[in-house]
Design a protein around this motif. Structure first.
Motif, PDB file in Angstrom:
ATOM      1  N   GLY A 129      18.128 103.208 -17.795  1.00  0.00           N
ATOM      2  CA  GLY A 129      19.647 102.468 -18.721  1.00  0.00           C
ATOM      3  C   GLY A 129      20.352 101.293 -17.863  1.00  0.00           C
ATOM      4  O   GLY A 129      20.614 100.494 -18.044  1.00  0.00           O
ATOM      5  N   ILE A 130      21.316 102.086 -16.860  1.00  0.00           N
ATOM      6  CA  ILE A 130      22.734 101.280 -16.241  1.00  0.00           C
ATOM      7  C   ILE A 130      21.259  99.626 -15.705  1.00  0.00           C
ATOM      8  O   ILE A 130      22.017  98.690 -15.325  1.00  0.00           O
ATOM      9  CB  ILE A 130      22.690 101.936 -15.283  1.00  0.00           C
ATOM     10  N   ALA A 131      20.397 100.400 -14.522  1.00  0.00           N
ATOM     11  CA  ALA A 131      19.642  99.493 -13.452  1.00  0.00           C
ATOM     12  C   ALA A 131      19.194  98.235 -15.147  1.00  0.00           C
ATOM     13  O   ALA A 131      18.795  97.282 -14.680  1.00  0.00           O
ATOM     14  CB  ALA A 131      18.223 100.189 -13.582  1.00  0.00           C
ATOM     15  N   GLY A 132      18.832  98.129 -16.581  1.00  0.00           N
ATOM     16  CA  GLY A 132      18.183  97.492 -17.394  1.00  0.00           C
ATOM     17  C   GLY A 132      19.397  96.422 -17.614  1.00  0.00           C
ATOM     18  O   GLY A 132      19.059  94.883 -17.874  1.00  0.00           O
ATOM     19  N   PHE A 133      20.726  97.264 -18.083  1.00  0.00           N
ATOM     20  CA  PHE A 133      21.712  96.274 -18.379  1.00  0.00           C
ATOM     21  C   PHE A 133      21.649  95.659 -17.672  1.00  0.00           C
ATOM     22  O   PHE A 133      22.685  93.891 -17.745  1.00  0.00           O
ATOM     23  CB  PHE A 133      22.682  97.257 -18.907  1.00  0.00           C
ATOM     24  N   GLY A 134      22.236  96.353 -16.073  1.00  0.00           N
ATOM     25  CA  GLY A 134      23.290  95.870 -15.322  1.00  0.00           C
ATOM     26  C   GLY A 134      22.631  94.523 -14.117  1.00  0.00           C
ATOM     27  O   GLY A 134      22.777  93.441 -14.323  1.00  0.00           O
ATOM     28  N   GLY A 135      21.179  94.995 -14.271  1.00  0.00           N
ATOM     29  CA  GLY A 135      20.059  94.011 -13.629  1.00  0.00           C
ATOM     30  C   GLY A 135      19.673  92.348 -14.629  1.00  0.00           C
ATOM     31  O   GLY A 135      19.545  91.270 -14.264  1.00  0.00           O
ATOM     32  N   ALA A 136      19.642  93.121 -16.019  1.00  0.00           N
ATOM     33  CA  ALA A 136      19.634  91.670 -16.791  1.00  0.00           C
ATOM     34  C   ALA A 136      20.796  91.114 -16.638  1.00  0.00           C
ATOM     35  O   ALA A 136      20.720  89.964 -16.692  1.00  0.00           O
ATOM     36  CB  ALA A 136      19.251  92.070 -18.246  1.00  0.00           C
ATOM     37  N   PHE A 137      22.007  91.386 -16.669  1.00  0.00           N
ATOM     38  CA  PHE A 137      23.308  90.748 -16.980  1.00  0.00           C
ATOM     39  C   PHE A 137      23.273  89.967 -15.527  1.00  0.00           C
ATOM     40  O   PHE A 137      23.484  88.262 -15.603  1.00  0.00           O
ATOM     41  CB  PHE A 137      24.703  91.388 -16.846  1.00  0.00           C
ATOM     42  N   LEU A 138      23.043  91.169 -14.754  1.00  0.00           N
ATOM     43  CA  LEU A 138      23.832  89.869 -13.136  1.00  0.00           C
ATOM     44  C   LEU A 138      22.299  88.698 -13.059  1.00  0.00           C
ATOM     45  O   LEU A 138      22.644  87.393 -13.053  1.00  0.00           O
ATOM     46  CB  LEU A 138      23.499  91.114 -11.882  1.00  0.00           C
ATOM     47  N   ALA A 139      21.111  88.445 -13.211  1.00  0.00           N
ATOM     48  CA  ALA A 139      20.481  87.729 -13.128  1.00  0.00           C
ATOM     49  C   ALA A 139      20.203  86.345 -14.215  1.00  0.00           C
ATOM     50  O   ALA A 139      19.734  85.633 -14.370  1.00  0.00           O
ATOM     51  CB  ALA A 139      18.668  88.746 -13.964  1.00  0.00           C
ATOM     52  N   ALA A 171      17.073  77.373 -23.092  1.00  0.00           N
ATOM     53  CA  ALA A 171      16.702  79.339 -23.685  1.00  0.00           C
ATOM     54  C   ALA A 171      15.827  79.317 -22.019  1.00  0.00           C
ATOM     55  O   ALA A 171      15.505  80.704 -22.429  1.00  0.00           O
ATOM     56  CB  ALA A 171      16.856  80.105 -24.701  1.00  0.00           C
ATOM     57  N   VAL A 172      15.406  78.810 -20.980  1.00  0.00           N
ATOM     58  CA  VAL A 172      14.302  78.793 -19.975  1.00  0.00           C
ATOM     59  C   VAL A 172      14.639  79.972 -19.788  1.00  0.00           C
ATOM     60  O   VAL A 172      13.797  81.191 -18.827  1.00  0.00           O
ATOM     61  CB  VAL A 172      14.145  78.139 -19.249  1.00  0.00           C
ATOM     62  N   GLU A 173      16.463  80.634 -19.112  1.00  0.00           N
ATOM     63  CA  GLU A 173      16.552  81.725 -18.027  1.00  0.00           C
ATOM     64  C   GLU A 173      16.624  82.690 -19.191  1.00  0.00           C
ATOM     65  O   GLU A 173      16.132  83.909 -18.941  1.00  0.00           O
ATOM     66  CB  GLU A 173      17.714  81.538 -17.962  1.00  0.00           C
ATOM     67  N   ILE A 174      16.822  82.327 -20.474  1.00  0.00           N
ATOM     68  CA  ILE A 174      16.864  83.846 -20.941  1.00  0.00           C
ATOM     69  C   ILE A 174      15.459  84.260 -20.958  1.00  0.00           C
ATOM     70  O   ILE A 174      14.672  85.578 -20.585  1.00  0.00           O
ATOM     71  CB  ILE A 174      17.111  83.560 -22.591  1.00  0.00           C
ATOM     72  N   GLY A 175      14.099  83.627 -21.368  1.00  0.00           N
ATOM     73  CA  GLY A 175      12.443  83.932 -21.075  1.00  0.00           C
ATOM     74  C   GLY A 175      12.947  84.522 -20.228  1.00  0.00           C
ATOM     75  O   GLY A 175      11.357  84.955 -20.407  1.00  0.00           O
ATOM     76  N   LEU A 176      12.551  84.667 -19.368  1.00  0.00           N
ATOM     77  CA  LEU A 176      12.351  84.559 -17.715  1.00  0.00           C
ATOM     78  C   LEU A 176      12.495  86.427 -17.415  1.00  0.00           C
ATOM     79  O   LEU A 176      12.261  86.832 -17.041  1.00  0.00           O
ATOM     80  CB  LEU A 176      12.901  83.590 -16.599  1.00  0.00           C
ATOM     81  N   VAL A 177      14.434  86.060 -17.888  1.00  0.00           N
ATOM     82  CA  VAL A 177      14.596  87.510 -17.704  1.00  0.00           C
ATOM     83  C   VAL A 177      14.192  88.648 -18.580  1.00  0.00           C
ATOM     84  O   VAL A 177      14.080  89.349 -18.166  1.00  0.00           O
ATOM     85  CB  VAL A 177      16.199  87.510 -17.827  1.00  0.00           C
ATOM     86  N   LEU A 178      13.413  87.991 -19.584  1.00  0.00           N
ATOM     87  CA  LEU A 178      13.231  89.314 -21.098  1.00  0.00           C
ATOM     88  C   LEU A 178      11.367  89.177 -20.544  1.00  0.00           C
ATOM     89  O   LEU A 178      11.193  90.487 -20.313  1.00  0.00           O
ATOM     90  CB  LEU A 178      12.767  88.317 -22.112  1.00  0.00           C
ATOM     91  N   GLY A 200      17.996  96.598 -20.875  1.00  0.00           N
ATOM     92  CA  GLY A 200      17.732  94.999 -20.448  1.00  0.00           C
ATOM     93  C   GLY A 200      18.035  94.151 -21.802  1.00  0.00           C
ATOM     94  O   GLY A 200      19.009  93.094 -20.921  1.00  0.00           O
ATOM     95  N   ILE A 201      17.781  94.156 -22.752  1.00  0.00           N
ATOM     96  CA  ILE A 201      18.266  93.250 -23.688  1.00  0.00           C
ATOM     97  C   ILE A 201      19.816  93.626 -24.397  1.00  0.00           C
ATOM     98  O   ILE A 201      20.409  92.399 -24.331  1.00  0.00           O
ATOM     99  CB  ILE A 201      17.708  93.535 -25.270  1.00  0.00           C
ATOM    100  N   LEU A 202      20.186  94.888 -24.905  1.00  0.00           N
ATOM    101  CA  LEU A 202      21.782  94.133 -24.244  1.00  0.00           C
ATOM    102  C   LEU A 202      22.383  93.995 -23.048  1.00  0.00           C
ATOM    103  O   LEU A 202      23.308  92.777 -23.421  1.00  0.00           O
ATOM    104  CB  LEU A 202      21.728  95.966 -24.827  1.00  0.00           C
ATOM    105  N   GLY A 203      21.566  93.711 -22.353  1.00  0.00           N
ATOM    106  CA  GLY A 203      22.451  93.399 -21.234  1.00  0.00           C
ATOM    107  C   GLY A 203      22.068  91.242 -20.896  1.00  0.00           C
ATOM    108  O   GLY A 203      23.513  91.307 -20.994  1.00  0.00           O
TER     109      GLY A 203
END
Length: 358
Positions: A129-139, A171-178, A200-203
């Protein structure tokens, strides 16, 4: 040298106090000189690990801080560092254990001191869970810097210009991260995949929410300025930096268990590193270092993108924190060298332009 030291004086005193505390704790808990020296060594390595993982954090902090009101700058450097040191390095792991084990905070503290192996197991189990949230936010943080229509300075020109062409796509960066989040989730078990996708979605949503709040505050401030009122606010930037710092600290907190599962030792070591990150941030802002080195920001944001995607992949694959820190340090080091090279090339041209005509 004196000018440089004034930015790090408090951190040096704080470090001395932390090492004194670690020495006392090592002696009182082990009763041997060897045990005390072992704990001091772990604290030293943890502090170096935190600084190496968070130097790019300091650069990004400085990027945001230089645009903030001086009052909010000071609040971030005082209140914010308290949250970073005590909140993320001490309270955060306890909160994870408390929620995961469904026990009270005090019971979590007792567990960390009485049964550190179980404490480590619970915190490590929350890594997906930490990897999903933190990784998504940083990306999101890193990609947003490059998918910017107004960005006209490029370091790795071939890649950055190509990326910049798509910056007008909404929102191209949002699509890429998702897409990356979904791709990693397919490698996990169904239960872990659900946890990872949710985090990840929460991030991503947190990143959007913090920026939306900042935009609302800016619009409100613009109206007040138009009416002739004095505006002194930077709440949006403050919240953004706090979430950013939290995302950076996830990696350090989890990685610290590779060296020790003692909550007190981990908290002391990471706090020393966090304090030096604060000093580096102040140095970069007050000395105007970012404006002096043209590509330093680029190196930091590339490092953030790498860290973000490494965190996402770490839900499936174990990637040593040493490699993560080394990649970030190399990217920032190369961008710094590239900036110095640019300045040297520009110096003759500037001196010729300033020379009086005969």
């Amino acid at each position: 040298m004196q000018t440089l030291l004034r930015y790090y004086t408090f951190s040096l005193f704080f470090t001395a106090a932390c090492f004194a505390l670690a020495g006392w704790y090592g002696w009182s808990s082990t009763g041997t000189l060897g045990g005390m020296l072992s704990i001091l060594w772990i604290v030293f390595v943890l502090s170096i690990l935190e600084v190496s993982l968070s130097f790019d954090n300091a650069v990004v902090n400085a990027t945001v801080l230089r645009e903030m009101d001086p009052v909010w700058q000071q609040r971030f450097l005082t209140i914010g560092i308290l949250i970073a040191v005590f909140g993320m390095r001490i309270v955060f792991p306890i909160a994870i254990v408390s929620i995961a084990a469904q026990i009270g905070p005090w019971e979590a503290v007792q567990l960390s001191l009485g049964n550190p192996e179980e404490y480590e197991r619970i915190v490590s189990a929350a890594h997906i869970g930490i990897a999903g949230f933190g990784g998504a936010f940083l990306a999101m943080v890193g990609l947003t810097f490059f998918f910017d229509e107004e960005k006209d300075i490029h370091w790795i020109a071939v890649i950055e210009r190509a990326v910049n062409r798509f910056s007008s796509v909404p929102a191209v960066e949002i699509g890429l991260v998702l897409a990356v989040i979904y791709g990693v989730s397919t490698l996990l078990t169904p239960e872990d995949a659900l946890t990872f996708l949710t985090a990840g979605i929460l991030g991503v949503v947190t990143f959007i929410g913090v920026h939306a709040l900042g935009a609302i505050i800016e619009q409100s401030e613009a109206k007040k300025k138009a009416a002739g009122e004095v505006v002194r606010s930077g709440l949006g930037g403050f919240l953004y930096l706090e979430v950013l710092d939290a995302s950076f600290s996830f990696d350090g907190v989890i990685g610290a268990f590779a060296l020790s599962n003692n909550m007190i030792v981990i908290a002391i070591g990471l706090s020393v590193g966090a304090m030096f990150v604060r000093s580096m941030t102040i140095h970069l802002v007050r000395a105007g270092t970012l404006s002096q080195f043209r590509y330093l920001e680029h190196g930091a944001f590339w490092a953030i993108i790498v860290l973000g995607f490494i965190m996402l992949l770490s839900a499936k694959y174990h990637i040593p924190e040493t490699i993560t820190g080394l990649i970030g340090a190399v990217l920032i080091g190369i961008s710094l060298w590239w900036s110095i090279r640019h300045n040297r090339r520009q110096a003759p041209a500037n001196s010729n332009a300033d020379a009086p005509a005969e």
